[in-house]
Motif scaffolding. Structure first.
Motif, PDB file in Angstrom:
ATOM      1  N   LEU A 180       0.826  -1.206   0.000  1.00 58.93           N
ATOM      2  CA  LEU A 180       0.000   0.000   0.000  1.00 58.93           C
ATOM      3  C   LEU A 180       0.863   1.261   0.000  1.00 58.93           C
ATOM      4  O   LEU A 180       0.555   2.240  -0.690  1.00 58.93           O
ATOM      5  N   LEU A 181       1.946   1.241   0.752  1.00 56.84           N
ATOM      6  CA  LEU A 181       2.832   2.402   0.796  1.00 56.84           C
ATOM      7  C   LEU A 181       3.446   2.673  -0.576  1.00 56.84           C
ATOM      8  O   LEU A 181       3.516   3.834  -1.020  1.00 56.84           O
ATOM      9  N   ASN A 182       3.874   1.644  -1.258  1.00 59.26           N
ATOM     10  CA  ASN A 182       4.496   1.819  -2.574  1.00 59.26           C
ATOM     11  C   ASN A 182       3.488   2.202  -3.647  1.00 59.26           C
ATOM     12  O   ASN A 182       3.865   2.684  -4.720  1.00 59.26           O
ATOM     13  N   SER A 183       2.197   2.029  -3.337  1.00 62.52           N
ATOM     14  CA  SER A 183       1.161   2.442  -4.292  1.00 62.52           C
ATOM     15  C   SER A 183       0.681   3.864  -4.035  1.00 62.52           C
ATOM     16  O   SER A 183      -0.190   4.362  -4.759  1.00 62.52           O
ATOM     17  N   GLY A 184       1.242   4.510  -2.991  1.00 59.12           N
ATOM     18  CA  GLY A 184       0.913   5.914  -2.768  1.00 59.12           C
ATOM     19  C   GLY A 184       0.319   6.239  -1.420  1.00 59.12           C
ATOM     20  O   GLY A 184       0.083   7.423  -1.119  1.00 59.12           O
ATOM     21  N   LEU A 185       0.052   5.249  -0.564  1.00 62.91           N
ATOM     22  CA  LEU A 185      -0.492   5.519   0.756  1.00 62.91           C
ATOM     23  C   LEU A 185       0.546   6.264   1.593  1.00 62.91           C
ATOM     24  O   LEU A 185       1.711   5.868   1.624  1.00 62.91           O
ATOM     25  N   PRO A 186       0.178   7.363   2.289  1.00 57.48           N
ATOM     26  CA  PRO A 186       1.151   8.074   3.130  1.00 57.48           C
ATOM     27  C   PRO A 186       1.709   7.164   4.215  1.00 57.48           C
ATOM     28  O   PRO A 186       0.999   6.306   4.751  1.00 57.48           O
ATOM     29  N   GLY A 187       2.988   7.366   4.533  1.00 62.36           N
ATOM     30  CA  GLY A 187       3.663   6.490   5.484  1.00 62.36           C
ATOM     31  C   GLY A 187       3.080   6.536   6.873  1.00 62.36           C
ATOM     32  O   GLY A 187       3.207   5.576   7.632  1.00 62.36           O
ATOM     33  N   ASP A 188       2.436   7.642   7.246  1.00 62.87           N
ATOM     34  CA  ASP A 188       1.889   7.760   8.595  1.00 62.87           C
ATOM     35  C   ASP A 188       0.387   7.514   8.635  1.00 62.87           C
ATOM     36  O   ASP A 188      -0.277   7.816   9.624  1.00 62.87           O
ATOM     37  N   ALA A 189      -0.168   6.941   7.562  1.00 62.11           N
ATOM     38  CA  ALA A 189      -1.618   6.747   7.495  1.00 62.11           C
ATOM     39  C   ALA A 189      -2.108   5.743   8.523  1.00 62.11           C
ATOM     40  O   ALA A 189      -3.135   5.943   9.172  1.00 62.11           O
ATOM     41  N   ARG A 190      -1.414   4.619   8.675  1.00 65.41           N
ATOM     42  CA  ARG A 190      -1.841   3.581   9.610  1.00 65.41           C
ATOM     43  C   ARG A 190      -0.755   3.199  10.610  1.00 65.41           C
ATOM     44  O   ARG A 190      -0.901   2.232  11.344  1.00 65.41           O
ATOM     45  N   ALA A 191       0.305   3.939  10.610  1.00 64.14           N
ATOM     46  CA  ALA A 191       1.437   3.515  11.430  1.00 64.14           C
ATOM     47  C   ALA A 191       2.128   4.714  12.055  1.00 64.14           C
ATOM     48  O   ALA A 191       1.986   5.853  11.601  1.00 64.14           O
ATOM     49  N   GLY A 192       2.899   4.436  13.082  1.00 64.79           N
ATOM     50  CA  GLY A 192       3.768   5.443  13.649  1.00 64.79           C
ATOM     51  C   GLY A 192       4.991   5.595  12.765  1.00 64.79           C
ATOM     52  O   GLY A 192       5.678   4.611  12.474  1.00 64.79           O
ATOM     53  N   LEU A 193       5.256   6.802  12.317  1.00 71.38           N
ATOM     54  CA  LEU A 193       6.344   7.046  11.367  1.00 71.38           C
ATOM     55  C   LEU A 193       7.507   7.736  12.072  1.00 71.38           C
ATOM     56  O   LEU A 193       7.323   8.729  12.768  1.00 71.38           O
ATOM     57  N   ARG A 194       8.703   7.190  11.873  1.00 68.51           N
ATOM     58  CA  ARG A 194       9.928   7.804  12.394  1.00 68.51           C
ATOM     59  C   ARG A 194      10.870   8.078  11.235  1.00 68.51           C
ATOM     60  O   ARG A 194      11.040   7.238  10.350  1.00 68.51           O
ATOM     61  N   VAL A 195      11.483   9.272  11.260  1.00 65.95           N
ATOM     62  CA  VAL A 195      12.387   9.684  10.196  1.00 65.95           C
ATOM     63  C   VAL A 195      13.789   9.849  10.783  1.00 65.95           C
ATOM     64  O   VAL A 195      13.975  10.541  11.791  1.00 65.95           O
ATOM     65  N   PHE A 196      14.767   9.210  10.158  1.00 67.66           N
ATOM     66  CA  PHE A 196      16.157   9.265  10.615  1.00 67.66           C
ATOM     67  C   PHE A 196      17.005   9.933   9.538  1.00 67.66           C
ATOM     68  O   PHE A 196      16.908   9.591   8.359  1.00 67.66           O
ATOM     69  N   LYS A 197      17.844  10.856   9.956  1.00 70.58           N
ATOM     70  CA  LYS A 197      18.699  11.590   9.032  1.00 70.58           C
ATOM     71  C   LYS A 197      20.169  11.346   9.360  1.00 70.58           C
ATOM     72  O   LYS A 197      20.603  11.550  10.494  1.00 70.58           O
ATOM     73  N   ASP A 198      20.919  10.922   8.370  1.00 74.83           N
ATOM     74  CA  ASP A 198      22.388  10.804   8.471  1.00 74.83           C
ATOM     75  C   ASP A 198      22.829  10.026   9.708  1.00 74.83           C
ATOM     76  O   ASP A 198      23.753  10.431  10.411  1.00 74.83           O
ATOM     77  N   ARG A 199      22.202   8.903   9.951  1.00 74.83           N
ATOM     78  CA  ARG A 199      22.601   8.074  11.089  1.00 74.83           C
ATOM     79  C   ARG A 199      23.863   7.288  10.738  1.00 74.83           C
ATOM     80  O   ARG A 199      23.912   6.611   9.710  1.00 74.83           O
ATOM     81  N   PRO A 200      24.926   7.346  11.553  1.00 75.57           N
ATOM     82  CA  PRO A 200      26.163   6.610  11.256  1.00 75.57           C
ATOM     83  C   PRO A 200      25.947   5.111  11.373  1.00 75.57           C
ATOM     84  O   PRO A 200      25.127   4.631  12.154  1.00 75.57           O
ATOM     85  N   GLN A 201      26.709   4.364  10.599  1.00 75.56           N
ATOM     86  CA  GLN A 201      26.524   2.928  10.517  1.00 75.56           C
ATOM     87  C   GLN A 201      26.671   2.245  11.874  1.00 75.56           C
ATOM     88  O   GLN A 201      25.860   1.393  12.244  1.00 75.56           O
TER      89      GLN A 201
END
Length: 292
Positions: A183-204
């Protein structure tokens, strides 16, 4: 600046460099970190003065009791937001034991005279006696380059990951997450049914610590911009890689001053540790701590 203030500042620097919000050191690097040794956390390192003063018995016997582990775990949780591993707890016991040896040696040398026998002051005075015999060996750029090459994980810029993680609240099974990913890959927003967390530049290394090596390996081969179902330590998650920055090897020349300071700190810390170990041979260490 008083030595206590310097060492407390160093401990804060250590936490910024190795904590979850900073550039993470691999576990082995954390245990070898020179600033881990000979520090007092705000005047309290696994025991207050009234606790030390209440001890009785053979001054040549050091008992590492369960209260040492309890305070070590509390301090570790407060600084790193997780429980220490068995290896990390053993390293913290070593810190406590080193300081206990210094404290008792300071009392034996009567460096507490003219003071109120506050634990950290006695430790620092005893450490000052050791510092008087600590000297750097001769060094040149060839030696510093060897140090630099053997500690590259500290200087190289690690691979960094930017990604999103969607956690279903009602169904975390593999089948449920895979259906959600479609559903997400078909266009459903990532936070529509789930808790969404965004990570930026996290070191390995930080991700390996949080998610595990297998997760990071799978994330590194994922196509950018596509949601995928991935297993994690906490169950199945919908993950989308947004960007991946390749690691960059460091060059010695621009970092020579930093390398020199790091080598100096590590060399002097190793000499102090060796000196404390010699003093520790006078004592019998009894472990009464519960297993971690």
């Amino acid at each position: 600046m008083p030595k206590a203030a310097v060492l407390n500042s160093n401990w804060a620097t250590f936490l910024r460099r190795s904590g979850p919000l900073g550039r993470s050191l691999p576990r082995a690097g954390w245990l070898r970190e020179p600033l881990l040794h000979f520090v007092v956390l705000g005047g309290l390192l696994f025991g207050a003065d009234h606790f030390i003063a209440s001890r009785t018995g053979d001054p040549r016997v050091i008992v590492v009791g369960s209260e040492v582990d309890a305070q070590a775990q509390q301090l570790f949780r407060a600084s790193r937001n997780r429980e220490p591993s068995a290896e990390e707890l053993a390293a913290l016991r070593r810190v406590w034991l080193d300081n206990e040896v210094l404290y008792r040696e300071g009392l034996a040398l009567q460096v507490d005279r003219g003071d109120e026998a506050i634990r950290e002051r006695v430790i620092f005075k005893a450490l000052s006696v050791i510092d008087a015999n600590v000297k750097l060996p001769p060094f040149d750029d060839a030696l510093l380059r060897i140090w630099f090459d053997s500690h590259r994980a500290k200087y190289d810029e690690p691979a960094r990951f930017s990604f999103q993680e969607a956690v279903l609240a009602d169904d975390t099974s593999e089948a449920g997450v895979r259906a959600f990913v479609q559903l997400l890959n078909s266009g459903l927003p990532g936070d529509a049914r789930a808790g969404l967390r965004v990570f930026k530049d996290r070191p390995q290394a930080n991700l390996v610590q949080s998610y595990g090596a297998e997760f990071v390996q799978a994330l590194g081969t994922a196509p950018v911009g596509e949601w995928r179902a991935q297993p994690t330590r906490d169950g199945w998650r919908a993950i989308r890689l947004d960007a991946l920055a390749a690691p960059k090897p460091a060059r010695f020349e621009p970092l020579r001053g930093v390398v020199l300071q790091d080598w100096t700190d590590a060399t002097l810390a190793a000499q102090r540790s060796a000196a404390v170990q010699v003093l520790a041979r006078k004592y019998t260490v009894v472990s009464a701590a519960a297993s971690p």
